[in-house]
Write a protein that holds these residues in place. Sequence first.
Motif, mmCIF file in Angstrom:
data_model
loop_
_atom_site.group_PDB
_atom_site.id
_atom_site.type_symbol
_atom_site.label_atom_id
_atom_site.label_comp_id
_atom_site.label_asym_id
_atom_site.label_seq_id
_atom_site.Cartn_x
_atom_site.Cartn_y
_atom_site.Cartn_z
ATOM 1 N N SER A 1 -38.975 118.818 105.333
ATOM 2 C CA SER A 1 -38.833 117.643 104.617
ATOM 3 C C SER A 1 -39.868 116.478 105.016
ATOM 4 N N VAL A 2 -40.544 115.711 104.159
ATOM 5 C CA VAL A 2 -41.477 114.737 104.854
ATOM 6 C C VAL A 2 -40.525 113.547 105.398
ATOM 7 N N THR A 3 -40.484 113.248 106.603
ATOM 8 C CA THR A 3 -39.869 112.061 107.180
ATOM 9 C C THR A 3 -40.686 110.786 107.651
ATOM 10 N N GLY A 4 -41.957 111.049 107.481
ATOM 11 C CA GLY A 4 -42.769 109.859 108.049
ATOM 12 C C GLY A 4 -44.092 109.852 107.558
ATOM 13 N N TYR A 5 -44.765 108.791 107.648
ATOM 14 C CA TYR A 5 -46.201 108.679 107.649
ATOM 15 C C TYR A 5 -46.923 107.744 108.631
ATOM 16 N N SER B 1 -55.304 105.395 101.687
ATOM 17 C CA SER B 1 -54.755 104.531 100.364
ATOM 18 C C SER B 1 -54.253 105.780 99.126
ATOM 19 N N LYS B 2 -54.768 106.992 99.571
ATOM 20 C CA LYS B 2 -54.131 108.006 98.406
ATOM 21 C C LYS B 2 -53.606 109.325 99.192
ATOM 22 N N LEU B 3 -52.387 109.579 98.860
ATOM 23 C CA LEU B 3 -51.626 110.688 99.690
ATOM 24 C C LEU B 3 -51.185 111.740 98.664
ATOM 25 N N ILE B 4 -51.530 112.826 99.124
ATOM 26 C CA ILE B 4 -50.733 113.930 98.392
ATOM 27 C C ILE B 4 -49.551 114.687 99.351
ATOM 28 N N ILE B 5 -48.321 114.822 98.753
ATOM 29 C CA ILE B 5 -47.413 115.692 99.364
ATOM 30 C C ILE B 5 -47.571 116.832 98.994
ATOM 31 N N PRO B 6 -47.645 117.898 100.186
ATOM 32 C CA PRO B 6 -47.972 119.228 100.001
ATOM 33 C C PRO B 6 -46.536 119.842 99.500
ATOM 34 N N SER B 7 -46.697 121.000 98.791
ATOM 35 C CA SER B 7 -45.478 121.848 98.375
ATOM 36 C C SER B 7 -45.062 122.605 99.525
ATOM 37 N N THR B 8 -46.134 123.028 100.346
ATOM 38 C CA THR B 8 -45.840 124.118 101.471
ATOM 39 C C THR B 8 -46.345 123.464 102.797
ATOM 40 N N TYR B 9 -45.751 123.627 103.955
ATOM 41 C CA TYR B 9 -46.357 123.486 105.091
ATOM 42 C C TYR B 9 -45.961 124.361 106.322
ATOM 43 N N LYS C 1 -43.976 127.442 104.698
ATOM 44 C CA LYS C 1 -42.596 126.992 104.313
ATOM 45 C C LYS C 1 -42.599 125.998 103.255
ATOM 46 N N PRO C 2 -41.718 125.994 102.299
ATOM 47 C CA PRO C 2 -41.657 124.922 101.165
ATOM 48 C C PRO C 2 -41.356 123.570 101.797
ATOM 49 N N VAL C 3 -41.948 122.758 101.261
ATOM 50 C CA VAL C 3 -41.451 121.364 101.355
ATOM 51 C C VAL C 3 -40.728 120.942 100.293
ATOM 52 N N THR C 4 -39.308 120.573 100.407
ATOM 53 C CA THR C 4 -38.702 120.645 99.426
ATOM 54 C C THR C 4 -37.934 118.988 99.299
ATOM 55 N N SER C 5 -38.370 118.090 100.431
ATOM 56 C CA SER C 5 -37.470 116.723 100.190
ATOM 57 C C SER C 5 -38.423 115.699 100.889
ATOM 58 N N ILE C 6 -38.144 114.375 100.493
ATOM 59 C CA ILE C 6 -38.813 113.392 101.253
ATOM 60 C C ILE C 6 -37.576 112.597 101.749
ATOM 61 N N ILE D 1 -46.357 113.649 94.222
ATOM 62 C CA ILE D 1 -45.243 114.409 94.537
ATOM 63 C C ILE D 1 -45.102 115.696 93.697
ATOM 64 N N PRO D 2 -45.106 117.039 94.338
ATOM 65 C CA PRO D 2 -45.290 118.349 93.681
ATOM 66 C C PRO D 2 -43.793 118.502 93.215
ATOM 67 N N LYS D 3 -43.774 119.525 92.429
ATOM 68 C CA LYS D 3 -42.317 119.911 91.798
ATOM 69 C C LYS D 3 -41.558 120.605 92.802
ATOM 70 N N SER D 4 -41.945 120.700 93.811
ATOM 71 C CA SER D 4 -41.175 121.536 95.040
ATOM 72 C C SER D 4 -40.188 120.416 95.627
ATOM 73 N N ILE D 5 -40.460 119.255 95.294
ATOM 74 C CA ILE D 5 -39.539 118.363 95.922
ATOM 75 C C ILE D 5 -38.316 118.255 95.204
ATOM 76 N N VAL D 6 -37.047 118.605 95.572
ATOM 77 C CA VAL D 6 -35.959 118.569 94.937
ATOM 78 C C VAL D 6 -35.073 117.388 95.392
ATOM 79 N N ALA D 7 -35.511 116.769 96.443
ATOM 80 C CA ALA D 7 -34.637 115.829 96.898
ATOM 81 C C ALA D 7 -35.297 114.694 97.562
ATOM 82 N N ILE D 8 -35.305 113.379 97.036
ATOM 83 C CA ILE D 8 -35.816 112.061 97.711
ATOM 84 C C ILE D 8 -34.458 111.208 98.245
#
Length: 269
Positions: free
Chosen positions: A153-157, A162-170, A173-178, A194-201
């Motif tokens: 899960s992405v928990t901080g930045y 100014s431009k940010l891409i959330i990766p689908s894997t890290y 392993k899959p990145v599935t939430s913010i 935000i990629p389609k791998s993110i199923v929860a925000i």
Amino acid sequence: MKKLLVSFLIILMLLCAFGISACAEPEHKHSYDTLKHNISNHWYECSCGDKISEEGHSGGTATCTKLANCSVCETPYGELKSHEHTTLKHDENYHWYECICGDKLGEEEHSGGTATTTNRAICDICGNEYGQLEIAPAEGLVFSLNEQQTEYSVTGYLGSDSKLIIPSTYENKPVTSIGSYALYNCTSLTSVYIPKSIVAIGYRAFYFCFNLTIYCEIETKPSGWDNNWNESNCTVEWGYKPNQDSGWGGNVFPFPDEWDKPSGAGSQE
């Protein structure tokens, strides 16, 4: 006198019999020179209608679109052959088995393989590349691994881009939430993908990001995204994906003018 009359009649009868015999048609001889057929048989037929050598159609090869042609009379007969889905085909997103007539069987999305920053994943079924390159995480993104050690899960930045891409894997392993408040008060951000791998925000994930436009690969908001995930009412664009041909170098990405925008993509909540 009577004898003369009888003799005359006899002669007359003989003359008539001879005349009738001379006018009679000759005896008919069959000539089976016409090949005829119906839906199941063929035969040779005389002009008088008499038949010989009647037998069922045979030979030729049926397909799933065309009946077999009889090798004797060339008449289509029998039944169509069942589809034979023997050819494995694919496009950018799916693979399937296809018959020579074009009928498809078992169409499904590509799966398996592991993408890297330079090579797309290879499908385990059809062996073709698919999906996106792995996105190298931007400096400053903070990730947390779940208890099962299966997804991030992405928990901080902590960065200032100014431009940010959330990766689908890290780390493979899959990145599935913010997480909630993950990008709270990141006022420098103007674009986030935000990629389609993110199923929860989580709640207020982009709170106080007043200059931000959010680009989502998925076309509509998933049910797992909190109702207040975008409480600051950032502009949201749905249905975007990076254009693979425009290049992925480190953390430098085509963003967003060079991205593919599917028909119907646009701003909605």
